[in-house]
Design a protein around this motif. Structure first.
Motif, short mmCIF file in Angstrom:
data_model
loop_
_atom_site.label_atom_id
_atom_site.label_comp_id
_atom_site.label_asym_id
_atom_site.label_seq_id
_atom_site.Cartn_x
_atom_site.Cartn_y
_atom_site.Cartn_z
N ARG A 154 35.48 -5.57 -6.51
CA ARG A 154 34.33 -5.51 -5.61
C ARG A 154 33.60 -4.55 -5.04
O ARG A 154 34.61 -3.41 -5.95
CB ARG A 154 35.37 -5.61 -4.10
CG ARG A 154 35.39 -6.81 -3.85
CD ARG A 154 36.40 -7.68 -2.95
NE ARG A 154 35.29 -7.88 -1.41
CZ ARG A 154 34.00 -8.46 -1.09
NH1 ARG A 154 34.00 -9.42 -1.61
NH2 ARG A 154 33.54 -7.99 -0.12
N TYR A 162 38.53 -2.40 -6.26
CA TYR A 162 37.32 -1.67 -5.46
C TYR A 162 36.46 -0.30 -6.68
O TYR A 162 37.47 0.55 -7.19
CB TYR A 162 38.14 -0.98 -4.77
CG TYR A 162 37.61 -2.20 -3.10
CD1 TYR A 162 36.86 -2.09 -2.31
CD2 TYR A 162 39.17 -2.84 -3.59
CE1 TYR A 162 37.18 -3.61 -1.62
CE2 TYR A 162 39.55 -3.61 -2.47
CZ TYR A 162 38.11 -3.99 -1.24
OH TYR A 162 38.58 -5.20 -0.17
N THR A 166 34.24 3.63 2.71
CA THR A 166 34.18 1.98 2.40
C THR A 166 34.72 0.99 1.69
O THR A 166 34.94 0.11 1.85
CB THR A 166 32.55 1.59 2.04
OG1 THR A 166 32.58 2.34 0.51
CG2 THR A 166 31.21 3.28 2.30
N THR A 216 31.73 -1.77 -3.62
CA THR A 216 31.10 -0.94 -1.75
C THR A 216 30.26 0.33 -2.50
O THR A 216 29.90 0.94 -2.65
CB THR A 216 32.44 -0.55 -1.81
OG1 THR A 216 33.03 0.99 -1.66
CG2 THR A 216 33.66 -1.97 -1.44
N ASP A 243 36.94 -2.74 3.28
CA ASP A 243 36.92 -3.43 3.26
C ASP A 243 38.19 -4.54 2.99
O ASP A 243 38.49 -5.75 3.29
CB ASP A 243 36.29 -3.72 2.06
CG ASP A 243 35.93 -4.86 2.23
OD1 ASP A 243 34.34 -5.78 2.19
OD2 ASP A 243 36.84 -5.63 0.71
#
Length: 372
Positions: free
Chosen positions: A67, A47, A85, A69, A89
């Motif tokens: 990913r 992330y 966040t 966020t 997720d």
């Protein structure tokens, strides 16, 4: 021997700026851990934040998913908001295990706990003791550490002294896994220097890195030797102004600011006659480990963390300008001491701080938690 996975398990790496990113020690660790896990059969997701990773980086491993966020881009809220966040997720996606960097995210660990996702948390240093943070930030870090102790399934401490602190203060045990480093190829002498002929410091300009005493010491060292200063505060201020004035007034003092080119930084380390490491808080410092891999004589501020990393391969001084100047100058004037310290530091780094060894220990802990 470290545990090896026999089928693809899923792991989420949370709490850094992304992959690949070069912001700090956590990001460096993720650049090594994520591909290692992919090599050993893991499906890896890192992330991060929009714009914080280098998508065109030639070293990027395509097997590592990323990913992005959302978060609030302020000094006080960015870490907490992006962490929230990312955890939210990940909780929805439910990986087999999560590696969480930074105790500030301890507030959000119950979300992963509720979804049955075990967490391995790298607690980093003792952030609430850092002078750069204000009262509120220190309180947030301290509270995050407490919630991490309650909700984390496993803790990683990058120094044995940090592990002892967590056991004493929070009543929980952590696994010791330090940071690693890379042994660079032989690089040419930087143009502004001569081999073993200069003192070097590499640090962010914050009080806990002993920058003020080193600035005073640099004026003394520069009477006989060159001094190269790498780093800045990142936002200007009194320390930057003092270093700039010192460099302007003395031809032997060279201020390079922040150096993002690894080859240039490694070359500065490789050829330094004495490297002063003034970091006083945190655990295993990534810059210190990397300096050891560059094979240089090291003079370090006398702290429990620096002694743990260096053992008997460095010289230790009190954080006073006169003590720093005396020790650094003595090393610069003694080629035999330079050779002895440089060889000893490199040998210790090879034995204790390779990235392969570090990554294997992370995988072992993640596999243990994922298999519970």
């Amino acid at each position: 021997m470290p545990t090896r996975t026999t089928s693809n398990r899923t792991v989420a790496l949370i709490g850094t700026r992304g992959y690949p990113s070069y912001y700090g020690g956590f990001e460096t660790a993720v650049r090594r851990i994520a591909p290692y896990l992919a090599d050993h059969g893991w499906d890896v997701t890192v992330y991060g934040r929009d714009g914080a990773q280098r998508e065109d980086d030639p070293t990027r491993d395509p097997r590592v998913a990323t990913r992005i966020t959302r978060g609030v881009e302020t000094k006080s809220l960015s870490t907490l908001s992006y962490g929230f966040t990312a955890v939210l997720d990940a909780a929805l996606r439910k990986p087999d295990v999560a590696l969480v960097m930074n105790v500030a995210h301890g507030f959000w660990l119950p979300l992963l706990k509720l979804r049955g996702v075990p967490t391995l948390v790298n607690v980093d240093g003792i952030e609430w003791e850092r002078a750069k943070w204000g009262t509120l930030a220190k309180a947030v870090f301290r509270a995050g550490a407490r919630t991490t102790a309650w909700w984390g399934d496993g803790l990683v401490c990058d120094a044995k002294a940090i592990a002892r602190y967590w056991s004493r203060v929070f009543g929980v045990d952590g696994t010791f896994i330090p940071y690693g480093g890379d042994e660079p190829r032989s690089l040419p002498v930087p143009p502004e220097s001569t081999h073993r002929g200069y003192a070097l410091v590499v640090a962010r300009f914050v009080p806990e890195n002993t920058i003020e005493p080193f600035i005073e010491a640099a004026a003394v060292i520069a009477k006989t030797h060159d001094v190269i200063i790498v780093g800045s505060s990142g936002y200007g201020g009194e320390l930057d102004e003092r270093v700039a004035q010192l460099a302007d007034a003395n031809d032997r003092v060279h201020w390079l600011g922040h150096v993002s080119d690894d080859d240039r930084l490694f070359a500065l380390w490789q050829h330094a006659g004495a490297y002063f490491h003034g970091h006083s808080v945190g655990g295993t410092n990534p810059a210190l480990v990397q300096a050891m891999f560059c094979g240089i004589p090291i003079v370090a501020r006398d702290t429990v963390y620096n002694r743990e990393v260096l053992d008997d391969t460095g010289l230790f001084v009190e954080p006073r300008a006169d003590a720093i100047a005396e020790a650094v100058t003595a090393v610069l004037d003694d080629p035999a001491t330079q050779d002895r310290l440089a060889a000893a530091a490199l040998a210790r780094a090879r034995e204790h701080y390779t990235w392969d060894g570090v990554c294997a220990r992370y995988e072992e802990e993640l596999a243990r938690l994922a298999g519970r």
